[in-house]
Write an enzyme that holds these catalytic residues in place. Structure first.
Site, PDB file in Angstrom:
ATOM      1  CD  GLU A  35      -2.864   1.031   2.469  1.00 59.21           C
ATOM      2  OE1 GLU A  35      -2.890  -0.017   3.147  1.00 59.21           O
ATOM      3  OE2 GLU A  35      -3.675   1.958   2.605  1.00 59.21           O
ATOM      4  CG  ASN A  47      -7.770   2.161   5.387  1.00 51.96           C
ATOM      5  OD1 ASN A  47      -8.640   1.355   5.062  1.00 51.96           O
ATOM      6  ND2 ASN A  47      -7.293   2.223   6.620  1.00 51.96           N
ATOM      7  CG  ASN A 107      -9.382  -1.302   1.522  1.00 54.87           C
ATOM      8  OD1 ASN A 107      -8.982  -2.464   1.612  1.00 54.87           O
ATOM      9  ND2 ASN A 107      -9.236  -0.426   2.506  1.00 54.87           N
ATOM     10  CD  GLU A 108     -10.247  -2.728   5.944  1.00 52.18           C
ATOM     11  OE1 GLU A 108     -10.155  -1.631   6.529  1.00 52.18           O
ATOM     12  OE2 GLU A 108      -9.594  -3.743   6.291  1.00 52.18           O
ATOM     13  CE1 TYR A 150      -3.394  -6.561   8.690  1.00 54.75           C
ATOM     14  CE2 TYR A 150      -5.583  -5.607   8.659  1.00 54.75           C
ATOM     15  CZ  TYR A 150      -4.371  -5.847   8.036  1.00 54.75           C
ATOM     16  OH  TYR A 150      -4.135  -5.370   6.759  1.00 54.75           O
ATOM     17  CD  GLU A 163      -6.117  -4.886   4.119  1.00 55.06           C
ATOM     18  OE1 GLU A 163      -5.920  -4.600   5.311  1.00 55.06           O
ATOM     19  OE2 GLU A 163      -6.585  -4.098   3.276  1.00 55.06           O
ATOM     20  CD  GLN A 185       0.179  -2.712   3.708  1.00 59.01           C
ATOM     21  OE1 GLN A 185       1.017  -2.127   3.056  1.00 59.01           O
ATOM     22  NE2 GLN A 185      -0.920  -2.103   4.114  1.00 59.01           N
TER      23      GLN A 185
HETATM   24  O1  AHR Z   1      -3.052  -2.938   6.029  1.00 60.57           O
HETATM   25  C1  AHR Z   1      -3.293  -1.766   6.758  1.00 60.57           C
HETATM   26  C2  AHR Z   1      -4.735  -1.285   6.655  1.00 60.57           C
HETATM   27  O2  AHR Z   1      -5.571  -2.210   7.291  1.00 60.57           O
HETATM   28  C3  AHR Z   1      -5.305  -1.178   5.272  1.00 60.57           C
HETATM   29  O3  AHR Z   1      -5.024   0.039   4.668  1.00 60.57           O
HETATM   30  C4  AHR Z   1      -6.780  -1.307   5.510  1.00 60.57           C
HETATM   31  O4  AHR Z   1      -7.449  -1.869   4.421  1.00 60.57           O
HETATM   32  C5  AHR Z   1      -6.882  -2.136   6.768  1.00 60.57           C
HETATM   33  O5  AHR Z   1      -7.726  -1.566   7.703  1.00 60.57           O
END
Ligand code: AHR
Length: 508
Positions: free
Chosen positions: A31, A76, A176-177, A248, A296, A356
């Site tokens: 990103e 994001n 995205n999201e 995450y 992700e 990432q």
């Molecule tokens: O990977 C970091 C961020 O986590 C990304 O920009 C977003 O898509 C997610 O919330």
């Protein structure tokens, strides 16, 4: 004191198959965030950079990870991205405010450069379009720029920018999201469903060969999960191929036993999304399955406080040190557990992106100010899985001992997945012993594979759960175990407490 012991008994049959592994399950993500691009993959003037300004040492590490696809440019970031700013002559590209991470974006790297970087890294691009602050026309223009051969406004613009051949980007993310309140231009599920449907319809008119990813929930914790998936997929079902999942993990409480049980949460997330996709398919009287793009996933929590400080108190820097989690040994176990969980669902998880790849919550780091590149602890389980996890995932019949946790009740001592590579006639068992106090004896019946021998048993273990790597010292790195043997159609050995294991067998 007598050490506790656990056991894992398994029968494997080469014909009991879950599915072929889609190699894109070993994807990753870059990103425009922090030092992922600038100071990460791109650093003109660095002694190890090539003529385009790309760090060759970083490319070598990406190649070592064998990453077949890289999601780009966000995240994001994409939700307020103006792609036209980032193509063409570099001296004409504007500096912009980057609102998602409160930074500045110089646009010195864009799709012209990133498509070339991906080739150098033996990878391909998975592109996201801005469905936050922009929409259908912008997505169509970008697709025309990237994939249309020539003779139109945007394909000819690409050619004018020096790239005669189209990039032929196959996989595209529809935003995205979009469910996240933090997302620029965030949407309700009804708003997103309509916009994604119409964007997908238009994009497939331009290039019917592309595959599209509809945005799922930002995490299993979102209040609208899984209704978001049901409502949006009812709209996009006819046009899209995948729905996205993001997740995450982090050991915020310091309870490692419970932390290492969190891969069961990922498993539940995957199973619920599959069920929701199948519900929509049934409702639509549809024929095709919607598959999963877990685009992700990783551990992310170490840097949270530092990131808040930068974005709140020191905004508008160019490539600040954001999301620079330094991973511990226990995080490497966690990444191993998550990777195994993804592989176990190879029948429906076709794409996954470790988020990432460089500097930002990443397996690969570069020291600031032109320093060296190095491997984080999590580099190893990902690299092993990507190297040896290609083939067919097998369905074992197994019994494994369990232990108690504070937040997940009883969980299995070991999480495992067997992958058989028919071409090489190699069988690999990936296994994490996630107990902190029990060695686990394993006994695997492998008679259906014929006469096999042990190639190697790779282990990642460390007495210190908090051990980390740096450019100065690699405290966490793999070694070989001598505890394992193959005899009379049985694989026997020991999985040490708190260890990542890769047991490789080949034809004798
Ligand atoms: O990977 C970091 C961020 O986590 C990304 O920009 C977003 O898509 C997610 O919330």
């Amino acid at each position: 004191m007598e050490t506790k012991r656990g056991s894992l008994k398994m029968v494997l049959d080469r014909d009991y198959r879950v599915a072929d592994v889609d190699e894109r399950i070993f994807g990753s993500f870059i990103e425009h965030l922090g030092r992922a691009v600038y100071d990460g993959i791109y650093q003109p003037g660095h002694p190890l950079s090539d003529e385009m300004g790309f760090r060759k040492d970083v490319i070598d590490l990406v190649r070592e990870l064998k990453v077949p696809i890289v999601r780009y440019p966000g995240g994001n970031f994409v939700s307020n991205f103006f792609w036209e700013d980032s193509v063409g002559p570099k001296d004409k590209r504007p500096e912009r405010l980057e609102l998602a991470w409160k930074s500045t974006e110089s646009n010195q790297v864009g799709i012209n450069e990133f498509s070339k970087w991906a080739k150098k890294a033996d990878s391909s691009v998975m592109m996201a379009v801005n469905l936050g602050t922009r929409g259908i026309a912008d997505a169509c223009n970008l697709l025309e720029y990237c994939n249309h051969p020539s003779g139109t406004k945007y394909s000819d613009l690409r050619i004018a920018h020096g790239d005669k051949d189209p990039y032929n980007i196959k996989v595209w993310c529809l935003g995205n999201e979009m469910d996240g309140p933090w997302q620029l231009g965030g949407k309700t599920m009804e708003e997103y469903g309509r916009l994604a449907e119409e964007t997908a319809k238009a994009m497939k008119l331009i290039d019917p060969s592309i595959e599209l990813v509809s945005c799922g929930s930002s995490s299993i914790e979102m209040p609208t999960f899984p209704q978001w998936e049901a409502t949006t997929l009812e709209r996009t079902y006819d046009y899209v191929d995948y729905v996205s999942l993001h997740s995450y993990y982090g050991n915020r409480s310091g309870d490692t036993t419970d932390y290492l049980a969190c891969s069961d949460d990922m498993d539940r997330f995957i199973r619920t999304v599959i069920a929701t996709c199948d519900f929509v398919k049934a409702k639509k009287r549809g024929k095709k399955d919607i598959n999963l793009s877990f685009d992700e996933w990783n551990v992310w929590f170490h840097s949270n406080a530092a990131d808040d400080d930068i974005t709140k108190n020191h905004p508008w820097q160019h490539h600040p040190r954001l999301l620079e989690d330094v991973y511990t040994f226990e995080d490497a176990l966690m990444v191993g557990l998550l990777m195994i969980t993804l592989l176990k669902h190879a029948d429906r998880v076709k794409i996954a992106c470790l988020a990432q790849l460089v500097n930002v919550i990443a397996p690969i780091m570069t020291d600031p100010d032109g320093g060296a590149s190095w491997k984080q602890t999590i580099f190893y389980p990902f690299m092993h899985a990507s190297t040896f996890g290609r083939g067919v995932v097998l369905q074992p019949s197994a019994h494994v001992t369990e232990h108690a946790t504070s937040g997940h009740d009883e969980v299995t001592d070991v999480v495992y997945v067997p992958v058989y590579n028919e071409e090489n006639e190699e069988l690999t068992l990936f296994a994490v012993n996630r107990t902190l106090d029990k060695d686990v004896d394993i006994n695997v019946d492998i008679r259906s594979f014929g006469d096999m021998k042990l190639l190697e048993h790779i282990v990642l273990e460390n007495d210190d759960l908090n051990a980390v790597n740096s450019s100065a010292k690699e405290n966490v790195k793999p070694s070989l175990s001598n505890d394992t043997k193959v005899e009379d159609g049985a694989l026997t050995g020991v999985l040490h407490k708190a260890s990542w294991n890769v047991i490789r067998l080949g034809k004798r």
